[in-house]
Scaffold this active site. Structure first.
Site, short mmCIF file in Angstrom:
data_model
loop_
_atom_site.label_atom_id
_atom_site.label_comp_id
_atom_site.label_asym_id
_atom_site.label_seq_id
_atom_site.Cartn_x
_atom_site.Cartn_y
_atom_site.Cartn_z
N CYS A 123 0.84 -1.19 0.00
CA CYS A 123 0.00 0.00 0.00
C CYS A 123 0.89 1.25 0.00
O CYS A 123 1.77 1.39 0.85
CB CYS A 123 -0.88 -0.03 1.24
N GLU A 124 0.65 2.14 -0.93
CA GLU A 124 1.51 3.33 -1.01
C GLU A 124 1.21 4.35 0.09
O GLU A 124 1.97 5.30 0.28
CB GLU A 124 1.38 4.00 -2.38
N HIS A 125 0.11 4.15 0.82
CA HIS A 125 -0.23 5.09 1.89
C HIS A 125 0.45 4.75 3.21
O HIS A 125 0.70 5.65 4.02
CB HIS A 125 -1.76 5.12 2.09
N HIS A 126 0.73 3.46 3.45
CA HIS A 126 1.35 3.06 4.71
C HIS A 126 2.56 2.15 4.53
O HIS A 126 3.21 1.77 5.50
CB HIS A 126 0.33 2.35 5.60
N GLN A 164 -4.92 -0.62 -5.12
CA GLN A 164 -5.41 -1.77 -5.88
C GLN A 164 -6.13 -1.35 -7.17
O GLN A 164 -6.03 -2.03 -8.19
CB GLN A 164 -6.36 -2.60 -5.01
N HIS A 192 -5.66 -6.26 2.61
CA HIS A 192 -4.86 -5.06 2.84
C HIS A 192 -4.45 -5.01 4.30
O HIS A 192 -5.30 -4.88 5.20
CB HIS A 192 -5.67 -3.81 2.48
N CYS A 194 -3.06 -2.66 5.77
CA CYS A 194 -3.35 -1.35 6.36
C CYS A 194 -4.74 -1.33 6.98
O CYS A 194 -5.05 -0.47 7.81
CB CYS A 194 -3.21 -0.23 5.33
#
Length: 232
Positions: A123-126, A164, A192, A194
């Site tokens: 995940c590019e956010h976490h 995704q 996920h 996250c």
């Protein structure tokens, strides 16, 4: 000036810098393309690993870990190698698989399906794992692709910081480009971390995404594909 226009709707703090706290856990998606800087590959892999090792060592130190411990002293280097050569290797276009094509000598005009392709992404956010199954299908317009290359295309785009939705579209677009056909379907079902290991802590939910184009927009073809990937 162009950068300020691009970020004009981005929350800024009192110092006129990006205030990421305002995003919270919102699932922000910037574009269908992975946001990579133009100068991303001017630095070679060895230097990238050296710098990541240095900075990750600082992160571990800030967290209070004892880097003199036998178990931890090699961790910064291992993480650096993992980031550059393994889990984010799909950022480097040199690692893009070459899709070798073959003539459709059998005149096969039905869908070709590769299902249950295991993929691992982040995940590019976490920067925590996303993992699951991809199901890919196409209908030939004259060429066919080696089945293993479909797996490699999935792995290439998965091995980068991702969301995704973008991953699904990137795989579909690459299949269309490689095979010169619009008749492509991609369905992805993923866990996920996250969601499960932080935040809401839901360990049972999964996320599904899909892309249908060409003949797969027809309800009969779409249903045939979905029935096949859901069969045991």
């Amino acid at each position: 000036m162009k950068q300020k226009e691009t970020l004009s709707n981005t929350p800024l703090d009192k110092n006129n810098t990006i205030n990421t706290d305002d995003f919270g856990d919102d699932h922000v998606v910037s574009s269908y393309d992975t946001p990579i800087r133009p100068d991303a590959f001017e630095m070679d892999d060895d230097l990238k690993m050296e710098l990541i090792e240095k900075h990750f060592r600082q992160i571990m130190h800030i967290l209070g870990l004892d880097l003199n411990d036998d178990s931890l002293m090699g961790t910064p280097r291992r993480v650096a190698k993992m980031y550059v050569q393994e889990v984010f290797s799909g950022l480097n276009p040199e690692n893009k698989p070459v899709a070798k094509l073959f003539e459709n000598k059998y005149g096969y005009e039905e869908m070709i399906v590769e299902k249950d392709i295991t993929f691992y992404s982040h995940c590019e956010h976490h920067f925590v794992p996303i993992y699951g199954k991809a199901h890919v299908a196409y209908i030939s317009t004259g060429k066919v692709i080696g089945l293993s290359k479909i797996n490699r295309i999935v792995q290439y785009y998965a091995k980068r910081p991702q969301v995704q939705e973008r991953l699904t579209i990137q795989i579909a677009n690459e299949m269309k480009k490689a095979l010169d056909t619009e008749h492509v379907a991609v369905v992805m079902d993923a866990n996920h971390m996250c969601v499960s290991s932080r935040g809401v802590g839901d360990t049972n939910s999964k996320t599904g995404t899909a892309h249908f184009s060409g003949k797969f927009r027809d309800e009969i073809s779409k249903r045939e594909f979905l029935n096949y990937i859901n069969s045991k």
